[in-house]
Write a protein that holds these residues in place. Structure first.
Motif, PDB file in Angstrom:
ATOM      1  N   ILE A  47       0.838  -1.195   0.000  1.00 21.74           N
ATOM      2  CA  ILE A  47       0.000   0.000   0.000  1.00 21.74           C
ATOM      3  C   ILE A  47       0.876   1.251   0.000  1.00 21.74           C
ATOM      4  CG2 ILE A  47      -1.606   1.370   1.402  1.00 21.74           C
ATOM      5  CD1 ILE A  47      -2.847  -1.321   2.302  1.00 21.74           C
ATOM      6  N   MET A  48       1.919   1.232   0.806  1.00 20.23           N
ATOM      7  CA  MET A  48       2.795   2.399   0.936  1.00 20.23           C
ATOM      8  C   MET A  48       3.664   2.638  -0.295  1.00 20.23           C
ATOM      9  SD  MET A  48       2.459   4.014   3.854  1.00 20.23           S
ATOM     10  CE  MET A  48       4.047   4.744   4.237  1.00 20.23           C
ATOM     11  N   THR A  49       3.971   1.574  -1.036  1.00 15.12           N
ATOM     12  CA  THR A  49       4.952   1.697  -2.118  1.00 15.12           C
ATOM     13  C   THR A  49       4.385   1.475  -3.523  1.00 15.12           C
ATOM     14  OG1 THR A  49       5.565  -0.658  -2.050  1.00 15.12           O
ATOM     15  CG2 THR A  49       6.752   0.852  -0.575  1.00 15.12           C
ATOM     16  N   GLY A  50       3.219   0.862  -3.635  1.00 12.00           N
ATOM     17  CA  GLY A  50       2.694   0.529  -4.950  1.00 12.00           C
ATOM     18  C   GLY A  50       3.433  -0.620  -5.607  1.00 12.00           C
ATOM     19  N   LYS A  51       4.129  -1.422  -4.814  1.00  7.18           N
ATOM     20  CA  LYS A  51       4.923  -2.541  -5.325  1.00  7.18           C
ATOM     21  C   LYS A  51       4.372  -3.863  -4.800  1.00  7.18           C
ATOM     22  CE  LYS A  51       9.073   0.369  -4.716  1.00  7.18           C
ATOM     23  NZ  LYS A  51       9.320   0.815  -6.091  1.00  7.18           N
ATOM     24  N   TYR A 108      -1.890   3.852  -4.394  1.00  5.87           N
ATOM     25  CA  TYR A 108      -0.875   4.893  -4.569  1.00  5.87           C
ATOM     26  C   TYR A 108      -1.098   5.673  -5.877  1.00  5.87           C
ATOM     27  CZ  TYR A 108       4.100   6.604  -4.410  1.00  5.87           C
ATOM     28  OH  TYR A 108       5.263   7.345  -4.387  1.00  5.87           O
ATOM     29  N   PRO A 109      -1.054   5.021  -7.055  1.00  7.02           N
ATOM     30  CA  PRO A 109      -1.266   5.789  -8.281  1.00  7.02           C
ATOM     31  C   PRO A 109      -2.677   6.357  -8.403  1.00  7.02           C
ATOM     32  CG  PRO A 109      -1.107   3.438  -8.761  1.00  7.02           C
ATOM     33  CD  PRO A 109      -0.702   3.615  -7.339  1.00  7.02           C
ATOM     34  N   ASN A 121       5.596   0.782  -9.115  1.00  7.57           N
ATOM     35  CA  ASN A 121       5.869  -0.053 -10.305  1.00  7.57           C
ATOM     36  C   ASN A 121       4.729  -0.993 -10.673  1.00  7.57           C
ATOM     37  OD1 ASN A 121       8.114   0.242  -8.282  1.00  7.57           O
ATOM     38  ND2 ASN A 121       9.380  -0.091 -10.099  1.00  7.57           N
ATOM     39  N   ASP A 122       4.065  -1.550  -9.678  1.00  7.53           N
ATOM     40  CA  ASP A 122       3.104  -2.618  -9.930  1.00  7.53           C
ATOM     41  C   ASP A 122       1.652  -2.178  -9.805  1.00  7.53           C
ATOM     42  OD1 ASP A 122       5.134  -4.669 -10.298  1.00  7.53           O
ATOM     43  OD2 ASP A 122       5.501  -4.485  -8.153  1.00  7.53           O
ATOM     44  N   GLY A 123       1.436  -0.959  -9.361  1.00 10.86           N
ATOM     45  CA  GLY A 123       0.076  -0.461  -9.220  1.00 10.86           C
ATOM     46  C   GLY A 123      -0.360   0.348 -10.432  1.00 10.86           C
ATOM     47  N   GLU A 129      -6.010  -5.899 -19.447  1.00  7.68           N
ATOM     48  CA  GLU A 129      -5.794  -7.021 -18.534  1.00  7.68           C
ATOM     49  C   GLU A 129      -4.345  -7.037 -18.076  1.00  7.68           C
ATOM     50  OE1 GLU A 129      -7.709 -11.215 -18.905  1.00  7.68           O
ATOM     51  OE2 GLU A 129      -5.723 -11.348 -19.850  1.00  7.68           O
ATOM     52  N   ARG A 130      -4.143  -7.272 -16.789  1.00 12.30           N
ATOM     53  CA  ARG A 130      -2.776  -7.357 -16.258  1.00 12.30           C
ATOM     54  C   ARG A 130      -2.747  -8.424 -15.179  1.00 12.30           C
ATOM     55  NH1 ARG A 130      -2.695  -3.581 -11.334  1.00 12.30           N
ATOM     56  NH2 ARG A 130      -4.894  -3.609 -10.787  1.00 12.30           N
ATOM     57  N   ALA A 131      -1.541  -8.829 -14.791  1.00 10.08           N
ATOM     58  CA  ALA A 131      -1.371  -9.878 -13.788  1.00 10.08           C
ATOM     59  C   ALA A 131      -1.197  -9.277 -12.398  1.00 10.08           C
ATOM     60  CB  ALA A 131      -0.173 -10.746 -14.139  1.00 10.08           C
ATOM     61  N   LEU A 132      -1.786  -9.927 -11.419  1.00  8.91           N
ATOM     62  CA  LEU A 132      -1.500  -9.660 -10.010  1.00  8.91           C
ATOM     63  C   LEU A 132      -0.643 -10.810  -9.508  1.00  8.91           C
ATOM     64  CD1 LEU A 132      -5.012  -8.547  -8.681  1.00  8.91           C
ATOM     65  CD2 LEU A 132      -3.161  -7.104  -9.554  1.00  8.91           C
ATOM     66  N   ILE A 133       0.393 -10.483  -8.723  1.00  7.96           N
ATOM     67  CA  ILE A 133       1.340 -11.508  -8.282  1.00  7.96           C
ATOM     68  C   ILE A 133       1.567 -11.427  -6.776  1.00  7.96           C
ATOM     69  CG2 ILE A 133       3.777 -12.227  -8.418  1.00  7.96           C
ATOM     70  CD1 ILE A 133       3.645 -11.525 -11.424  1.00  7.96           C
TER      71      ILE A 133
END
Length: 529
Positions: free
Chosen positions: A83-87, A365-366, A382-384, A398-402
């Motif tokens: 949540i804090m980093t968007g990673k 974040y974003p 990077n991931d959000g 569509e994107r992947a959640l990991i």
């Protein structure tokens, strides 16, 4: 000519200042509410017929509910770091709750598992530009209250972008319990017996009043991070009585638990102490919402509600059931990672709106930067992705959640990594390399593993998963050369034939008319494995 230039410069400066002032007036405030260990099915608005959460339900009814909303981990610290980093967790490397033993130190837990958990980062790295730091740069006053659990002193909320910190520190649970004295170095004890959730609500309302944008000219970002409903579960006698009566009237199930691979897993929602704790948190949410309205800030304040991982169905206090989801906190299944995920944006959210697109905690974040009119920081989050287009009726690709959890959960989960893309979810297990594939849209309870039916989908998702893990230099568990199958079997036998019966007895006792945890109803229940 010089006078004319000076005049034009002056007009330009006035125009610029006016535009900036107007932007600050229109920038929305953000109230971010995070529950701890609250499960997907723990709200009445998400299907519970036992717990009562009218105030959180109000946010859901007036806002947008993301029906495929996820925490970024099955346990707290990694999820909060995302949540804090968007990673995603493998990228920021806080892959388990901070304080959990790794490597050979894991043996001290006497779980007798096949593998030794991976090493991990033990505090939020200082070089990351966090969400509150980015919002501060966009002109926001930032406030944090409640649970932190992202590192020792030197890595507390005030070290990562929060102007004010009330109650956030190293520990992940409510030291001293839910009634003052709290035993928290960052939360002053005002009166014995004060309820922790209500205190955090009061601190939040005080911050909003002291930093009313109509007076300060600055929008605020208030992060209310409840310790509830983390163990130890505690409530007041009147709440217990209410839910004890309700459980009896609904009919008490003869059996409340089912044995999982390592621990019993709760199958019913009938714990009156946990129900009271949930309601006390909901009452506190109501206080904050009422404070927003009283200050006249509700029309320009975004309200978000979510949780950091699934409800505790096994381990800790064995408190709740996440059905129809499988298992709960600490597990690789939907019960461990799927969450209430609600965003209310005045002027954008439509009452009762539901979005099925899979989202995670890394997306806040974003999204907040987008709502604040601030520049995106893709090298940080990077991931959000920003969810604002979805809320405006547009689509996202569509994107992947990991998810990456190279550990054993205290609640019985296994070392594994997960990828979800579209309707498909693949789980890779590190003990033996096996893989499970589920179509979550058709099988929310993960009862039908279709890996052998769709081998091409397994290959495709597995490659995408491990390409990502390789890119971010993920760490992995190792086989334990001292593993003893005999000790493991003895441990599991005792869990099933001694632990589970004791939990059933404890469950029935808690629902009996003469139940009395202690003299003053504080410290209601602390169980130890």
């Amino acid at each position: 000519m010089k006078k004319s230039h000076t005049l034009l410069t002056g007009i330009f400066l006035i125009f610029t200042i006016t535009i900036i002032a107007q932007k600050k007036e229109t920038q929305p405030n953000i109230l971010f509410i995070l529950a701890d260990d609250l499960g997907y099915a723990d709200l009445s608005s998400s299907g519970s017929t036992f717990y009562e959460t009218p105030n959180i339900d109000k946010i859901a009814n007036e806002g947008t509910v993301f029906t495929n909303g996820y925490a970024n981990s099955r346990v707290c610290s990694p999820s909060r770091a995302s949540i804090m980093t968007g990673k995603f967790t493998a990228r920021h490397d806080i892959t388990v709750h901070i304080g959990s033993p790794s490597g050979e130190a894991w043996r001290t837990r006497n779980k007798f598992t096949k593998m030794l958990p991976a090493e991990y980062t033990h505090q939020l790295p200082a070089n990351f530009v966090t969400m509150p730091e980015a919002l501060k740069a966009a002109g926001y006053k930032t406030f944090f209250t409640g649970k932190w659990h992202l590192g020792p002193k030197g890595s507390w909320p005030e070290d990562h972008g929060f102007d004010i910190n009330v109650g956030g520190w190293t520990k992940g649970g409510p030291s001293g319990g839910y009634f003052s004295p709290y035993k928290n170095p960052n939360l002053e004890n005002l009166e014995d017996g004060e309820n922790l959730s209500h205190r955090l609500a009061k601190e939040t309302v005080k911050f909003m009043k002291d930093n009313d944008p109509k007076k300060t000219g600055k929008p605020f970002f208030a992060y209310l991070s409840f310790y509830a409903v983390h163990s130890p579960i505690q409530t007041s006698k009147d709440k217990w009585e209410k839910y004890q009566d309700k459980a009896v009237s609904q009919g008490i199930a003869k059996k409340g638990y089912k044995m999982g691979k390592y621990l019993p897993i709760r199958q019913v929602q009938d714990n009156p102490i946990y129900a009271g704790l949930v309601e006390q948190m909901d009452d506190a949410v109501g206080e904050v919402l009422a404070g927003l309205e009283a200050l006249g800030l509700d029309e320009n304040t975004i309200v978000v509600f979510t949780s950091d991982n699934g409800g505790v169905a096994a381990g800790d206090n064995f408190s709740t059931s996440n059905k129809p989801l499988k298992a709960g906190k600490g597990y690789q299944f939907e019960g461990g990672i799927r969450e209430p995920y609600i965003i209310k944006i005045p002027g954008i959210s439509k009452k009762g709106d539901k979005i099925d697109y899979p989202v995670s905690g890394a997306d806040f974040y974003p999204t907040f930067l987008d709502l604040a009119g601030a520049k995106q920081l893709p090298d940080e989050h990077n991931d959000g992705v920003s969810l604002l287009p979805l809320m405006k009726g547009k689509s996202l690709k569509e994107r992947a959640l990991i998810w990456h959890f190279p550990h054993y959960g205290n609640q019985g989960g296994e070392p594994s990594s997960i990828i979800r893309k579209g309707d498909w979810k693949l789980i890779h297990y590190y003990e033996d390399g096996r893989k499970e594939l589920y179509n979550i849209a058709k099988d929310i309870s993960e009862t039908n593993d279709v890996a052998t039916t769709y081998p091409d989908k397994v290959t495709q998702l597995n490659k995408e998963l491990f390409d990502y893990l390789k890119e971010v230099k993920a760490k992995y568990p190792m086989n334990d050369p001292n593993y003893s199958e005999t000790k493991a079997k003895d441990y599991l036998y005792n869990v099933e034939h001694k632990k589970m019966p004791s939990l059933e007895k404890q469950r029935i006792k808690m629902l009996s008319n003469n139940f009395q945890p202690n003299k003053n109803w504080w410290g209601s229940m602390i169980t130890k494995d």
